[in-house]
Design a protein around this motif. Sequence first.
Motif, PDB file in Angstrom:
ATOM      1  N   PHE A 133       0.680  -1.415   0.043  1.00  0.00           N
ATOM      2  CA  PHE A 133      -0.047   0.029   0.064  1.00  0.00           C
ATOM      3  C   PHE A 133       0.824   1.326   0.035  1.00  0.00           C
ATOM      4  O   PHE A 133       0.367   2.528   0.272  1.00  0.00           O
ATOM      5  CB  PHE A 133      -0.735   0.054   1.215  1.00  0.00           C
ATOM      6  CG  PHE A 133      -1.986  -1.032   1.144  1.00  0.00           C
ATOM      7  CD1 PHE A 133      -2.939  -1.075   0.451  1.00  0.00           C
ATOM      8  CD2 PHE A 133      -1.685  -2.241   2.075  1.00  0.00           C
ATOM      9  CE1 PHE A 133      -3.869  -2.173   0.559  1.00  0.00           C
ATOM     10  CE2 PHE A 133      -2.446  -3.365   1.963  1.00  0.00           C
ATOM     11  CZ  PHE A 133      -3.611  -3.097   1.227  1.00  0.00           C
ATOM     12  N   ILE A 134       2.131   0.982  -0.009  1.00  0.00           N
ATOM     13  CA  ILE A 134       3.218   2.398  -0.405  1.00  0.00           C
ATOM     14  C   ILE A 134       3.296   2.628  -1.607  1.00  0.00           C
ATOM     15  O   ILE A 134       3.882   1.780  -2.577  1.00  0.00           O
ATOM     16  CB  ILE A 134       4.367   2.000   0.287  1.00  0.00           C
ATOM     17  CG1 ILE A 134       4.192   1.667   2.143  1.00  0.00           C
ATOM     18  CG2 ILE A 134       5.505   3.177   0.240  1.00  0.00           C
ATOM     19  CD1 ILE A 134       5.442   1.239   2.694  1.00  0.00           C
ATOM     20  N   LYS A 135       2.807   3.927  -2.027  1.00  0.00           N
ATOM     21  CA  LYS A 135       2.960   4.322  -3.314  1.00  0.00           C
ATOM     22  C   LYS A 135       4.482   4.692  -3.531  1.00  0.00           C
ATOM     23  O   LYS A 135       5.516   5.057  -2.740  1.00  0.00           O
ATOM     24  CB  LYS A 135       2.382   5.361  -3.544  1.00  0.00           C
ATOM     25  CG  LYS A 135       0.761   5.290  -3.956  1.00  0.00           C
ATOM     26  CD  LYS A 135       0.160   6.368  -4.075  1.00  0.00           C
ATOM     27  CE  LYS A 135      -1.285   6.273  -4.115  1.00  0.00           C
ATOM     28  NZ  LYS A 135      -2.309   7.580  -4.396  1.00  0.00           N
ATOM     29  N   ASP A 136       5.041   4.303  -4.875  1.00  0.00           N
ATOM     30  CA  ASP A 136       6.669   4.497  -5.099  1.00  0.00           C
ATOM     31  C   ASP A 136       7.455   3.736  -4.097  1.00  0.00           C
ATOM     32  O   ASP A 136       8.087   4.682  -3.570  1.00  0.00           O
ATOM     33  CB  ASP A 136       6.822   6.073  -5.472  1.00  0.00           C
ATOM     34  CG  ASP A 136       5.849   6.628  -6.370  1.00  0.00           C
ATOM     35  OD1 ASP A 136       5.679   5.968  -7.376  1.00  0.00           O
ATOM     36  OD2 ASP A 136       5.446   7.754  -6.347  1.00  0.00           O
ATOM     37  N   LYS A 192      10.614   5.402  -2.262  1.00  0.00           N
ATOM     38  CA  LYS A 192      10.672   5.513  -0.777  1.00  0.00           C
ATOM     39  C   LYS A 192      11.627   4.968  -0.096  1.00  0.00           C
ATOM     40  O   LYS A 192      11.987   5.561   1.047  1.00  0.00           O
ATOM     41  CB  LYS A 192       9.170   5.045  -0.298  1.00  0.00           C
ATOM     42  CG  LYS A 192       7.827   5.928  -0.828  1.00  0.00           C
ATOM     43  CD  LYS A 192       7.946   7.399  -0.329  1.00  0.00           C
ATOM     44  CE  LYS A 192       7.015   8.453  -0.663  1.00  0.00           C
ATOM     45  NZ  LYS A 192       5.758   7.654  -1.017  1.00  0.00           N
TER      46      LYS A 192
END
Length: 300
Positions: free
Chosen positions: A53-56, A60
């Motif tokens: 659910f972490i974009k990019d 990151k």
Amino acid sequence: MKKFFLSTTVLAIFACLLWATPFTAIKIGLKYTTPLQFAGLRFFISGLLILPFIKDLKFKILESKRRWKFVLWVALLQTTFLYGLFYMGISYVPGALGAMLIGAQPLFAAIMAHLMLSNDKMSWKKVFAILLGMAGVCIISLGRSDFVFSTTIPLGVGILILNNIVGSTGNVIVSRDAKDMPPRVLASFSMIIGGIGLMLASIPIENPSWNFNLPGEYWISLGWLAMVSAFAITIWFGLLQRPNVKVSNLNTWKFIIPIFGAFLSWMILPDENPDTISIIGMVIIGCSLLTVNYLNRKAI
């Protein structure tokens, strides 16, 4: 409507509701494995659940390398040390006393925020409201029948007090220093690292078995606990990073965890029923939360 569901109050209550659910699942899991190993697996899996659910994500991860010391510090404080001390301390004291000591965390959060933050100072009115909430937790806890004194109690009390100091310090550090880190990134990486730390600590301390041919109830309880941590800790980190949220005020919402826990016990367990002492304790906690919210609105 969207603004309502994203409000600090609603999200804080939701996180505390999640934190009130794990007690039965923890009891099931500990029938089959040791405390530190079980906690380590729980948080390692929690961190992994957040990753999709972490974009990019790749970007990151690269960005987070700049602050690896901060992430490691949060992982140790908020996962490895916090839950290691919790599981150790709770084994030395009766359940009622343990509940009271853990219920005192909002007071420790207010003290650490007062010492470490310039914009979150204690007042006598706030201290009164927090002590009122603690009184409610004590009343609910003393209504239980397992308050028996033993020679290990002083050690357990000391460990759980240290647990409160560690957890409160971690809350302050996240609130003060994590403004540029997305909550999902910080929660995921810190729980993965902290979970590994707990599992490594379990090897010399507990000498656990690594045989995972265990019944389905173990895996259901572990899965539920992992999901609870993934949601609740991500929400809590996000709230701590909000510019208008004070650590001391946010942590007072944790007083409702024993209320939710009692209601869940009454609904799920056949031999658990409402009693006068618990109701009185809940009313007092309600008065404490109303007082804190009144003081917050008055200060705006």
